[in-house]
Design an enzyme around this catalytic site. Structure first.
Site, short mmCIF file in Angstrom:
data_model
loop_
_atom_site.label_atom_id
_atom_site.label_comp_id
_atom_site.label_asym_id
_atom_site.label_seq_id
_atom_site.Cartn_x
_atom_site.Cartn_y
_atom_site.Cartn_z
CB CYS A 190 -1.88 -3.62 7.94
SG CYS A 190 -3.04 -3.42 6.60
CB CYS A 226 -4.58 1.51 7.08
SG CYS A 226 -4.04 -0.13 7.57
CB CYS A 276 -0.91 0.02 1.22
SG CYS A 276 0.05 0.01 2.74
FE1 FES Z 1 -1.25 0.26 4.38
FE2 FES Z 1 -2.66 -1.15 6.08
S1 FES Z 1 -3.30 -0.46 4.14
S2 FES Z 1 -0.61 -0.51 6.25
#
Ligand code: FES
Length: 131
Positions: free
Chosen positions: A106, A62, A37
């Site tokens: 994550c 996130c 991400c």
């Molecule tokens: Fe990037 Fe969770 S979506 S760390």
């Protein structure tokens, strides 16, 4: 939150994260990016006699990244660095009573950043290449 699949523990650590911040002149520092991400995580540790006395994190991640890093800092505080470096993303997810599968990546951030901080601590002490 409308999404299902987050445990109460995840929500607790997300809404009330522990050990957020920066340690000035840390004994170890780790920074990792998540290739999935693009989010970032920084981890700072203070170590005495190989025991993690203090630990803080800062993230541009996130909610799951925040919750997992908060949990990692709670797990690692007071631990020997040799034990703390073995904490895996699965350990963290287990402690949090699970993460939705799409969010497992994550938790890499938190475990990896801690690992980098410990490696940095060892490098500073001249203990490179032992592992
Ligand atoms: Fe990037 Fe969770 S979506 S760390």
């Amino acid at each position: 939150m409308a999404q299902i699949g987050y445990s109460k523990k995840v929500m607790d650590h997300f809404t009330n994260p522990r050990n957020v911040g920066v340690i000035e002149n840390p004994d170890g520092y780790g920074k990792v990016g998540n290739p999935v991400c693009g989010d970032l995580m920084e981890m700072f540790i203070k170590v005495e006699n190989d025991i993690i006395m203090d630990i803080k994190f800062r993230t541009f991640g996130c909610g799951s990244a925040i919750a997992t890093s908060s949990m990692v800092t709670e797990m690692a505080k007071g631990m020997h660095v040799d034990e703390a470096i073995k904490i895996t993303r699965n350990d963290v997810a287990d402690e949090l009573e699970g993460l939705p599968p799409a969010k497992m990546h994550c938790s890499n951030l938190a475990a990896d950043a801690l690992g980098e901080a410990i490696k940095n601590y060892r490098e500073k002490r001249g203990e490179t290449g032992n592992r």
